[in-house]
Motif scaffolding. Structure first.
Motif, PDB file in Angstrom:
ATOM      1  N   ASP A 186      36.049  79.951  94.160  1.00 31.43           N
ATOM      2  CA  ASP A 186      36.490  80.349  92.830  1.00 31.43           C
ATOM      3  C   ASP A 186      37.739  81.200  92.996  1.00 31.43           C
ATOM      4  OD1 ASP A 186      36.744  81.016  90.213  1.00 31.43           O
ATOM      5  OD2 ASP A 186      35.004  82.343  90.126  1.00 31.43           O
ATOM      6  N   ILE A 187      38.870  80.661  92.590  1.00 32.28           N
ATOM      7  CA  ILE A 187      40.156  81.343  92.772  1.00 32.28           C
ATOM      8  C   ILE A 187      40.530  82.039  91.475  1.00 32.28           C
ATOM      9  CG2 ILE A 187      42.589  81.057  93.375  1.00 32.28           C
ATOM     10  CD1 ILE A 187      41.861  78.593  94.922  1.00 32.28           C
ATOM     11  N   ALA A 188      40.800  83.318  91.562  1.00 29.15           N
ATOM     12  CA  ALA A 188      41.132  84.108  90.378  1.00 29.15           C
ATOM     13  C   ALA A 188      42.355  83.540  89.669  1.00 29.15           C
ATOM     14  CB  ALA A 188      41.383  85.560  90.785  1.00 29.15           C
ATOM     15  N   ALA A 189      42.375  83.723  88.351  1.00 34.13           N
ATOM     16  CA  ALA A 189      43.499  83.236  87.551  1.00 34.13           C
ATOM     17  C   ALA A 189      44.807  83.816  88.075  1.00 34.13           C
ATOM     18  CB  ALA A 189      43.297  83.621  86.095  1.00 34.13           C
ATOM     19  N   ALA A 190      45.842  82.996  88.040  1.00 33.55           N
ATOM     20  CA  ALA A 190      47.142  83.399  88.582  1.00 33.55           C
ATOM     21  C   ALA A 190      47.817  84.436  87.694  1.00 33.55           C
ATOM     22  CB  ALA A 190      48.034  82.173  88.731  1.00 33.55           C
ATOM     23  N   ASP A 191      48.673  85.232  88.305  1.00 35.10           N
ATOM     24  CA  ASP A 191      49.581  86.099  87.552  1.00 35.10           C
ATOM     25  C   ASP A 191      51.003  85.724  87.940  1.00 35.10           C
ATOM     26  OD1 ASP A 191      50.328  87.511  89.996  1.00 35.10           O
ATOM     27  OD2 ASP A 191      48.444  88.598  89.809  1.00 35.10           O
ATOM     28  N   GLY A 312      53.373  76.589  84.894  1.00 36.54           N
ATOM     29  CA  GLY A 312      53.743  76.410  83.497  1.00 36.54           C
ATOM     30  C   GLY A 312      53.274  77.516  82.584  1.00 36.54           C
ATOM     31  N   GLN A 313      52.334  78.354  83.033  1.00 34.84           N
ATOM     32  CA  GLN A 313      51.902  79.495  82.232  1.00 34.84           C
ATOM     33  C   GLN A 313      52.970  80.567  82.157  1.00 34.84           C
ATOM     34  OE1 GLN A 313      48.122  81.036  83.575  1.00 34.84           O
ATOM     35  NE2 GLN A 313      47.253  78.986  83.852  1.00 34.84           N
ATOM     36  N   PHE A 314      53.859  80.598  83.145  1.00 40.41           N
ATOM     37  CA  PHE A 314      54.855  81.662  83.232  1.00 40.41           C
ATOM     38  C   PHE A 314      56.293  81.135  83.193  1.00 40.41           C
ATOM     39  CE2 PHE A 314      50.992  82.692  85.561  1.00 40.41           C
ATOM     40  CZ  PHE A 314      50.564  83.806  84.855  1.00 40.41           C
ATOM     41  N   HIS A 315      56.465  79.846  83.430  1.00 39.63           N
ATOM     42  CA  HIS A 315      57.784  79.205  83.383  1.00 39.63           C
ATOM     43  C   HIS A 315      57.622  77.940  82.540  1.00 39.63           C
ATOM     44  CE1 HIS A 315      59.366  81.808  86.631  1.00 39.63           C
ATOM     45  NE2 HIS A 315      58.141  81.721  87.111  1.00 39.63           N
TER      46      HIS A 315
END
Length: 673
Positions: A186-191, A312-315
């Motif tokens: 389970d990989i934590a959501a990206a920042d 795509g969440q940040f760019h």
């Protein structure tokens, strides 16, 4: 939402796993069907084709009698073979040194910060060696094999191996059997910081290296040292430059783009530039397009948006719902003038847009330059590009735009052992406005669909393709295709559910690499030859250590010898790690393979590169530690805090680090002899 990453039996890249069944829905015949029809018509005699039936279509070397083959000499390789197996480190043949030259995070410039895995930043990563090194090339300085520029691709990133504190082990329902529970990461959501570090770790490295007292060293103050990342500004050249389908809000001209991604294979041109291939671009894009959007079918054919990465969440350019044309600006070949660190890399659209694997070139008889290109997905195609202009060995500047004009071809492999190279040229055959191609730019943007309409042969994951200037042959690595159905083959041919892949050898007509016709044959069917149902065809001189599966990258050295690197061997699958094998292609030893180098658990073997003087081999060890759950020496999921290996540093404070390794003979002699 957190990403769930489960590690499969064959530890490969997330994006390769995402290929699933492939995206070629045409009825074009597969390579297996072609092979089946060809050889079932000719007959098979105890595994060997009747000479009288095939003498017109196969290599003369394959038709030698035993006496003639012996007279032609034994194996071209005389090194002591490495024992196949699995453990935490690398192994090379006795009498050789394998020295780690460059590791992920190593400083590349005099002012680069030292690598600190617990305190990474985008700014530091942009000044350090990138992640998951793949293609390795060498551009000599002053004609020397002991001083030059090493050029290295950085294909993709593994978050669970790179970053501390973002992973935990959980149980979830098995996707194949929901009644069963399996362990997953389970990989934590990206920042944004993590995403920007990943973007800086992609792309490529150009770094000066020098051999001193028999050992290679990085020149940290080299004037041509350079990092290329997913944020480096690039120019778009060739027939698709400026086309409306490449225009975006940020670039209304359609001629400028930031970055290159998923750079797997590559090449060095005859005029000394560095070519980077963009492969699995689909994983970097997220969002949705309406079913009636003009690009919907184009993107479906490439399997995008797939959304492996959270960029795509940040760019927003990586979100197709916000910037629907951005994905058309990726999937090309990028050419870089490595001799000028201020130069702008150029995306060369004349060579087509698809999941590029392979970008090796050779000068044809008439001086035109030929590039061989694979499209790395199940059931996709083999291509080549022939420049319109000719190479000028006396004027480098005259060659710098050769890749903007030429003909892109796609291969059709005939049942009679012929290969036909069909031009992807607007107005030719079905490549017309009636089929949605208004210009050559449209043909190149949708090269896969153009190949579909020309009824190209569907292949088993074409990866590296290497021309051999010594014997005039071309070697095609076909990695595997477990989606091939039983009714597509017969006992004489590559297998249904082909887990191990095979090698095709092409002979172009009259030895001319620019020819539009040639012949083909199978050089090897891979896998364990001791298991009859596998159907492998290694020579009987191949030992239990010498056979391999899943051919991927390859190299032809200055003596014309073939070296094959693999991707997909595993403890539970083949009982061995990936590695570098030497493969004989001529004489009595044809079809014999020997293991020269093997990688640590979880790693893939990339590169390889033999320098012109044959005294150094460079190899790239990619994603070490990405697996180990099926190895009894570890037996659980591998991630930053609990790694199956800490190669190459073997320090508790250091994560596993993809690295380039320099191999030399301890007596200073030539590699492999």
């Amino acid at each position: 939402m957190a990403d769930l990453l489960s590690q499969s039996m064959f530890p490969t890249s997330q994006l390769e796993e995402a290929d699933h069944d492939g995206h070629n829905e045409t009825a074009n015949p597969t390579m297996g069907e072609i092979i089946s029809r060809r050889f079932s018509r000719r007959g098979l005699l105890k595994g060997c084709l009747a000479v009288s039936a095939i003498s017109a279509t196969v290599s003369p070397l394959a038709l030698l009698t035993a006496d003639e083959a012996r007279a032609a000499g034994g194996s071209a390789f005389t090194f002591p073979e490495v024992e196949a197996g699995v453990d935490q480190t690398h192994h090379v043949a006795d009498g050789y040194d394998a020295d780690v030259l460059l590791r992920w995070g190593d400083p590349l410039f005099a002012d680069s910060p030292e690598f600190d895995p617990a305190n990474q930043s985008p700014e530091a990563q942009a000044r350090q060696f990138g992640y998951n090194n793949d293609y390795v090339g060498f551009i000599p300085l002053d004609g020397s094999s002991e001083h030059g520029l090493l050029v290295v691709n950085h294909e993709y990133t593994n978050e669970h191996l790179m970053f501390p504190g973002i992973v935990k082990v959980v149980e979830k329902a098995d996707s194949k059997d929901p009644s069963k529970m399996v362990k997953a990461l389970d990989i934590a959501a990206a920042d944004q910081k993590r995403v920007d570090i990943e973007m800086a770790a992609h792309g490529g490295t150009i770094v000066e290296i020098r051999k001193v007292d028999g050992k290679w060293q990085v020149v940290r103050d080299g004037k041509m040292n350079r990092r290329i990342t997913a944020m480096t500004e690039m120019a778009i050249h060739g027939p698709a430059a400026g086309h409306p389908r490449l225009r975006t809000k940020a670039d209304p001209t359609g001629t400028r783009v930031f970055g290159t991604i998923n750079n797997c294979a590559g090449g060095v041109t005859p005029w000394g530039t560095y070519v980077m291939a963009e492969e699995n671009i689909h994983g970097y894009f997220m969002g949705t397009l309406p079913a009636n959007h003009p690009e919907a079918q184009n993107y479906k054919r490439l399997g995008l948006p797939e959304g492996t990465y959270a960029w795509g969440q940040f760019h927003e350019r990586f979100d197709v719902s916000k910037e629907p044309n951005e994905a058309n600006r990726f999937g090309w070949l990028v050419e870089v003038d490595a001799m000028d660190p201020t130069s702008t890399p150029k995306k060369r659209t004349a060579l087509g847009r698809f999941k590029h694997e392979g970008a090796e070139s050779i000068v044809a008889k008439d001086g035109r330059v030929v590039f061989y290109l694979g499209d790395d997905e199940r059931f996709d195609y083999v291509y080549k590009f022939v420049t319109a202009g000719t190479f000028n060995p006396n004027d480098r500047a005259a060659n710098m735009d050769l890749l903007d004009d030429g003909t892109l071809y796609v291969a059709k492999f005939g049942e009679d052992g012929s290969v036909t190279w069909m031009p992807l040229t607007h107005g030719t055959g079905p490549l017309t406005e009636a089929n949605g191609f208004k210009s050559q730019a449209d043909v190149l943007i949708e090269a896969r669909r153009a190949g579909d309409l020309l009824e190209a042969t569907k292949m088993d994951r074409p990866e590296d393709i290497q021309p051999n200037g010594t014997n005039g042959r071309v070697y095609v690595m076909l990695t595997n295709n477990t989606k091939r159905k039983d009714d597509q083959i017969d006992a004489a041919n590559p297998r249904a559910k082909n887990a191990f892949g095979h090698l095709i050898e092409i002979a172009e007509e009259n030895g001319d690499f620019a020819a539009t016709k040639g012949t083909w044959e199978i050089l090897l069917k891979c896998g364990d030859p001791s298991v009859a149902e596998v159907g492998a065809t290694f020579s009987t001189e191949t030992t239990k250590n010498g056979w391999f599966g899943m051919p991927d990258n390859c190299s032809v050295d200055a003596d014309g010898r073939l070296w094959v690197a693999t991707d997909g061997n595993s403890p539970s699958g083949t009982g061995r790690t990936d590695g570098l094998w030497a493969v004989d292609t001529a004489g009595a030893a044809r079809g014999t393979s020997k293991l020269f180098f093997r990688v640590p658990v979880g790693a893939e073997m990339c590169g390889p590169l033999m320098l012109p003087d044959l005294k150094t081999a460079f190899v790239a060890v990619q994603h070490p530690g990405d697996g180990g759950d099926d190895w009894e020496g570890f037996g659980r999921l591998s991630y930053y805090e609990d790694l199956s290996t800490r190669w190459p540093d073997f320090k508790d404070s250091m994560p596993v680090r993809p690295s380039v390794v320099a191999i030399t003979r301890q007596d200073g002699g030539k590699i492999g002899v």
